[in-house]
Design a protein around this motif. Structure first.
Motif, PDB file in Angstrom:
ATOM      1  N   ASN A 230      -1.628 -13.806 -11.170  1.00  0.00           N
ATOM      2  CA  ASN A 230      -3.022 -13.112 -10.865  1.00  0.00           C
ATOM      3  C   ASN A 230      -2.691 -11.839  -9.721  1.00  0.00           C
ATOM      4  N   SER A 231      -2.550 -10.709 -10.687  1.00  0.00           N
ATOM      5  CA  SER A 231      -2.164  -9.094  -9.931  1.00  0.00           C
ATOM      6  C   SER A 231      -2.638  -8.190 -10.454  1.00  0.00           C
ATOM      7  N   HIS A 232      -3.091  -7.216  -9.493  1.00  0.00           N
ATOM      8  CA  HIS A 232      -3.971  -6.167  -9.697  1.00  0.00           C
ATOM      9  C   HIS A 232      -3.566  -5.098  -9.151  1.00  0.00           C
ATOM     10  N   VAL A 233      -4.277  -3.483  -9.500  1.00  0.00           N
ATOM     11  CA  VAL A 233      -3.247  -2.507  -9.166  1.00  0.00           C
ATOM     12  C   VAL A 233      -4.900  -2.041  -8.957  1.00  0.00           C
ATOM     13  N   ILE A 234      -5.756  -1.584  -7.406  1.00  0.00           N
ATOM     14  CA  ILE A 234      -5.927  -0.747  -7.301  1.00  0.00           C
ATOM     15  C   ILE A 234      -5.743   0.920  -6.754  1.00  0.00           C
ATOM     16  N   ASN A 235      -6.579   1.463  -7.829  1.00  0.00           N
ATOM     17  CA  ASN A 235      -6.274   3.272  -7.818  1.00  0.00           C
ATOM     18  C   ASN A 235      -7.339   3.460  -7.107  1.00  0.00           C
ATOM     19  N   PRO A 236      -7.376   4.131  -6.015  1.00  0.00           N
ATOM     20  CA  PRO A 236      -8.942   5.321  -5.851  1.00  0.00           C
ATOM     21  C   PRO A 236      -8.888   6.773  -7.093  1.00  0.00           C
ATOM     22  N   ARG A 237     -10.533   5.931  -7.228  1.00  0.00           N
ATOM     23  CA  ARG A 237     -11.326   6.985  -8.108  1.00  0.00           C
ATOM     24  C   ARG A 237     -12.623   7.635  -7.424  1.00  0.00           C
TER      25      ARG A 237
ATOM     26  N   LYS B 216       0.909  -1.006  -0.213  1.00  0.00           N
ATOM     27  CA  LYS B 216       0.008  -0.125  -0.113  1.00  0.00           C
ATOM     28  C   LYS B 216       0.919   1.415   0.179  1.00  0.00           C
ATOM     29  N   VAL B 217       0.561   2.577  -0.444  1.00  0.00           N
ATOM     30  CA  VAL B 217       1.023   3.649  -0.797  1.00  0.00           C
ATOM     31  C   VAL B 217       0.475   4.682  -0.822  1.00  0.00           C
ATOM     32  N   GLN B 218       1.585   5.614  -0.519  1.00  0.00           N
ATOM     33  CA  GLN B 218       0.355   7.166  -1.284  1.00  0.00           C
ATOM     34  C   GLN B 218       0.800   7.657  -2.927  1.00  0.00           C
ATOM     35  N   PRO B 219      -0.424   8.058  -3.336  1.00  0.00           N
ATOM     36  CA  PRO B 219      -0.268   8.031  -5.056  1.00  0.00           C
ATOM     37  C   PRO B 219       0.239   9.403  -4.715  1.00  0.00           C
ATOM     38  N   ASP B 220       1.043   9.521  -6.052  1.00  0.00           N
ATOM     39  CA  ASP B 220       1.280  10.432  -6.567  1.00  0.00           C
ATOM     40  C   ASP B 220       1.526  11.814  -7.821  1.00  0.00           C
TER      41      ASP B 220
ATOM     42  N   GLU C  40      -4.795   5.397  -0.381  1.00  0.00           N
ATOM     43  CA  GLU C  40      -4.055   4.519  -0.394  1.00  0.00           C
ATOM     44  C   GLU C  40      -4.060   4.197  -1.674  1.00  0.00           C
ATOM     45  N   ILE C  41      -2.566   3.261  -2.459  1.00  0.00           N
ATOM     46  CA  ILE C  41      -3.654   2.330  -3.521  1.00  0.00           C
ATOM     47  C   ILE C  41      -2.482   1.109  -2.795  1.00  0.00           C
ATOM     48  N   GLU C  42      -3.342   0.537  -3.751  1.00  0.00           N
ATOM     49  CA  GLU C  42      -3.183  -1.115  -3.320  1.00  0.00           C
ATOM     50  C   GLU C  42      -3.007  -2.082  -4.452  1.00  0.00           C
TER      51      GLU C  42
END
Length: 229
Positions: free
Chosen positions: A184-191, A37-41, A214-216
């Protein structure tokens, strides 16, 4: 006829011998999960203008004026031309069944990539002031997604190894090398979808209007490990 029978018998004997020689190696199958989990920039804005009226030519011209002001503002803020693009240009005739009248709707959308998240409020309010009245989405992203994906994969592999070791210990058998892996991977960007432009009033210009969250980034794998007695 005897020759054909002899050849068929030879092939059958060879296949049977190979089947007896080949022994399927026992494996242990485990799932592995890894998450970061990371902070978006960065942020991607999908924003534009929609004008309604009785005359097609008039609404199209008014909409073009708004878009011209929006693009002029982006240039003034030194947003690179490669970071914004026109999307979904349309002019449609509509019919209002209640009033029994026709009208036209002209719309145009810009997709804008902001590589500096700190500019979000300035750019968003500036675009609204320029006439934008349609916000279809706000998506927060990370410029280091690839690096974080690698980290998530490593965590997933470590997780799979731990599980395999635990099962091997319980079975009193040794766990060998991995012989198969699928991912099986994925990125969840807050929207944020369909944010109303009127919410961004002048009174809120000095306040934070969104929370990036946060981005997961997750990696899910299936691994087959050799299992030895």
């Amino acid at each position: 006829m005897k020759k054909i029978f002899f050849i068929a018998a030879t092939i059958l004997f060879t296949l049977n011998t190979q089947a007896q020689t080949f022994k399927e190696e026992p494996v242990i199958v485990v799932n592995g999960q890894g998450s970061v989990k990371v902070q978006p920039d960065e942020v991607v804005l999908t924003i534009g203008s929609e004008i309604k009226g009785k005359d097609a030519s008039t609404v199209k011209k008014e909409n073009d004026k708004v878009m011209a002001k929006m693009i002029s503002f982006l240039k003034k803020e030194k947003i690179s031309e490669k970071d914004y693009q026109t999307q979904n240009v349309s002019l449609n005739r509509q019919y209002d069944y209640e009033t029994k009248t026709e009208y036209y709707v002209a719309s145009q959308i810009l997709t804008i990539q902001l590589n500096d998240l700190s500019k979000y409020e300035t750019i968003m309010f500036g675009l609204v002031d320029a006439g934008a009245n349609t916000i279809q989405g706000v998506e927060f992203k990370s410029s280091k997604t690839n690096d974080y994906e690698s980290e998530a994969r490593s965590k997933a592999v470590d997780n799979a190894k731990i599980k395999a070791k635990d099962y091997g210990k319980a079975l009193k058998q040794d766990v060998g090398s991995a012989v198969f892996l699928s991912e099986n991977s994925h990125v969840i960007n807050p929207r944020i979808y369909n944010l109303e432009a009127k919410m961004l009033s002048a009174d809120s210009a000095n306040r934070q209007t969104v929370a990036p969250g946060e981005i997961e980034i997750t990696s899910n794998i299936v691994v087959h490990f050799q299992l030895r007695k």
